[in-house]
Design an enzyme around this catalytic site. Sequence first.
Site, PDB file in Angstrom:
ATOM      1  N   SER A 101      66.566 -27.565  42.394  1.00  0.00           N
ATOM      2  CA  SER A 101      67.112 -26.243  42.723  1.00  0.00           C
ATOM      3  C   SER A 101      66.793 -25.265  41.602  1.00  0.00           C
ATOM      4  O   SER A 101      67.256 -25.446  40.461  1.00  0.00           O
ATOM      5  CB  SER A 101      68.635 -26.312  42.890  1.00  0.00           C
ATOM      6  N   HIS A 122      68.584 -22.401  51.156  1.00  0.00           N
ATOM      7  CA  HIS A 122      70.008 -22.662  51.413  1.00  0.00           C
ATOM      8  C   HIS A 122      70.756 -21.337  51.366  1.00  0.00           C
ATOM      9  O   HIS A 122      70.970 -20.768  50.298  1.00  0.00           O
ATOM     10  CB  HIS A 122      70.503 -23.638  50.330  1.00  0.00           C
ATOM     11  N   MET A 128      73.816 -19.268  51.314  1.00  0.00           N
ATOM     12  CA  MET A 128      75.260 -19.211  51.092  1.00  0.00           C
ATOM     13  C   MET A 128      75.654 -17.741  51.186  1.00  0.00           C
ATOM     14  O   MET A 128      76.016 -17.081  50.208  1.00  0.00           O
ATOM     15  CB  MET A 128      75.637 -19.793  49.719  1.00  0.00           C
ATOM     16  N   ASP A 164      68.527 -21.448  46.370  1.00  0.00           N
ATOM     17  CA  ASP A 164      69.925 -21.103  46.674  1.00  0.00           C
ATOM     18  C   ASP A 164      70.125 -19.601  46.755  1.00  0.00           C
ATOM     19  O   ASP A 164      69.972 -18.906  45.752  1.00  0.00           O
ATOM     20  CB  ASP A 164      70.838 -21.647  45.571  1.00  0.00           C
ATOM     21  N   MET A 189      77.755 -30.441  51.020  1.00  0.00           N
ATOM     22  CA  MET A 189      77.994 -29.925  49.680  1.00  0.00           C
ATOM     23  C   MET A 189      78.853 -30.915  48.911  1.00  0.00           C
ATOM     24  O   MET A 189      79.905 -31.342  49.405  1.00  0.00           O
ATOM     25  CB  MET A 189      78.707 -28.569  49.733  1.00  0.00           C
ATOM     26  N   HIS A 201      64.284 -26.393  46.293  1.00  0.00           N
ATOM     27  CA  HIS A 201      65.528 -25.881  46.882  1.00  0.00           C
ATOM     28  C   HIS A 201      65.821 -24.482  46.342  1.00  0.00           C
ATOM     29  O   HIS A 201      65.885 -24.279  45.118  1.00  0.00           O
ATOM     30  CB  HIS A 201      66.669 -26.846  46.527  1.00  0.00           C
ATOM     31  N   MET A 214      72.701 -16.580  47.315  1.00  0.00           N
ATOM     32  CA  MET A 214      74.135 -16.299  47.244  1.00  0.00           C
ATOM     33  C   MET A 214      74.356 -14.796  47.315  1.00  0.00           C
ATOM     34  O   MET A 214      73.658 -14.040  46.638  1.00  0.00           O
ATOM     35  CB  MET A 214      74.703 -16.842  45.933  1.00  0.00           C
ATOM     36  N   ASP A 231      74.087 -31.931  47.926  1.00  0.00           N
ATOM     37  CA  ASP A 231      73.777 -30.802  47.066  1.00  0.00           C
ATOM     38  C   ASP A 231      74.923 -30.480  46.114  1.00  0.00           C
ATOM     39  O   ASP A 231      75.984 -30.035  46.541  1.00  0.00           O
ATOM     40  CB  ASP A 231      73.502 -29.582  47.967  1.00  0.00           C
TER      41      ASP A 231
HETATM   42  C1  DX5 Z   1      75.473 -24.621  44.565  1.00  0.00           C
HETATM   43  C2  DX5 Z   1      74.047 -24.790  45.084  1.00  0.00           C
HETATM   44  C3  DX5 Z   1      73.394 -26.035  44.508  1.00  0.00           C
HETATM   45  C4  DX5 Z   1      73.255 -25.980  42.977  1.00  0.00           C
HETATM   46  C5  DX5 Z   1      72.992 -27.386  42.461  1.00  0.00           C
HETATM   47  O1  DX5 Z   1      76.146 -23.653  45.331  1.00  0.00           O
HETATM   48  O2  DX5 Z   1      74.027 -24.897  46.490  1.00  0.00           O
HETATM   49  O3  DX5 Z   1      72.082 -26.200  45.091  1.00  0.00           O
HETATM   50  O4  DX5 Z   1      72.183 -25.148  42.627  1.00  0.00           O
HETATM   51  O5  DX5 Z   1      73.058 -27.321  41.066  1.00  0.00           O
HETATM   52  P1  DX5 Z   1      73.503 -28.609  40.217  1.00  0.00           P
HETATM   53  O6  DX5 Z   1      72.531 -29.703  40.588  1.00  0.00           O
HETATM   54  O7  DX5 Z   1      73.376 -28.144  38.797  1.00  0.00           O
HETATM   55  O8  DX5 Z   1      74.901 -28.947  40.638  1.00  0.00           O
HETATM   56 ZN    ZN Z   2      72.032 -25.442  47.334  1.00  0.00          ZN
END
Ligand code: DX5
Ligand code: ZN
Length: 220
Positions: A9, A67, A69, A36, A138, A34, A38, A176
């Site tokens: 990620s 992903h 969010m 993310d 998650m 990956h 947000m 994840d």
């Molecule tokens: C959190 C993300 C994850 C995060 C994982 O909301 O969806 O993908 O980046 O990071 P680590 O592996 O550091 O927990």
């Molecule tokens: Zn993620």
Amino acid sequence: FTLPILAPSILASDYTRLGEEIDKCNQADIQWLHCDIMDGHFVPNISYGPKLVKAAGSCTDAFLDVHLMIENPDQYIERFADAGADQITVHQEACPHLHRTIQNIHNQGITAGVAINPGTSLQTIEPVINNVDLVLLMSVNPGFGGQSFIENTYQRLQKMSAMRDENGAGFLIEVDGGINLDNIRKVTQYGADVLVAGSAVFKAKNIPKRIENLTQKAKL
Ligand code: DX5
Ligand code: ZN
């Protein structure tokens, strides 16, 4: 793809040299990357948008696992598909019309995933488990990297793979959050096909070596 899949990620990467960071992942022959997204509403953090996904995608041949969010993900499916997403995963909690949202993703010619947070019942996605290509469990509360793995994810993993078998479904199970060298093997033993790792990869001194070690440990 060769299971299990390790999906670094880039949330945890050094944004001042994102290209170099992704190159280090390429050196370890990553299959997935990956991304993310947000929005500061669905989760209490803001990360990055389609432009950065496009930039990241231009640095790797890996499968771009996006992903979302975010609230109202339907409004952004096309833009992330145009930015190069090979898969878009939406949160069940953000989708009042989840069945249609999954169709909207498939209409872009890419695969569709549905994610659920640690406090969300697995039953909420039962109605669509024959439509999705991936279910993301998650293992941390979404919004940040570097958090600790939530232990009851193991039980949820077992239930999720049982649900897949009972329904004759074919989706991948992705986990994840909080995955590291100490727990990755147990996560695959309990049924995960795809393992996301942010800080475990990008906070390592030698990123390619760490990816190799995580991948080796994940193999059953
Ligand atoms: C959190 C993300 C994850 C995060 C994982 O909301 O969806 O993908 O980046 O990071 P680590 O592996 O550091 O927990
Ligand atoms: Zn993620």
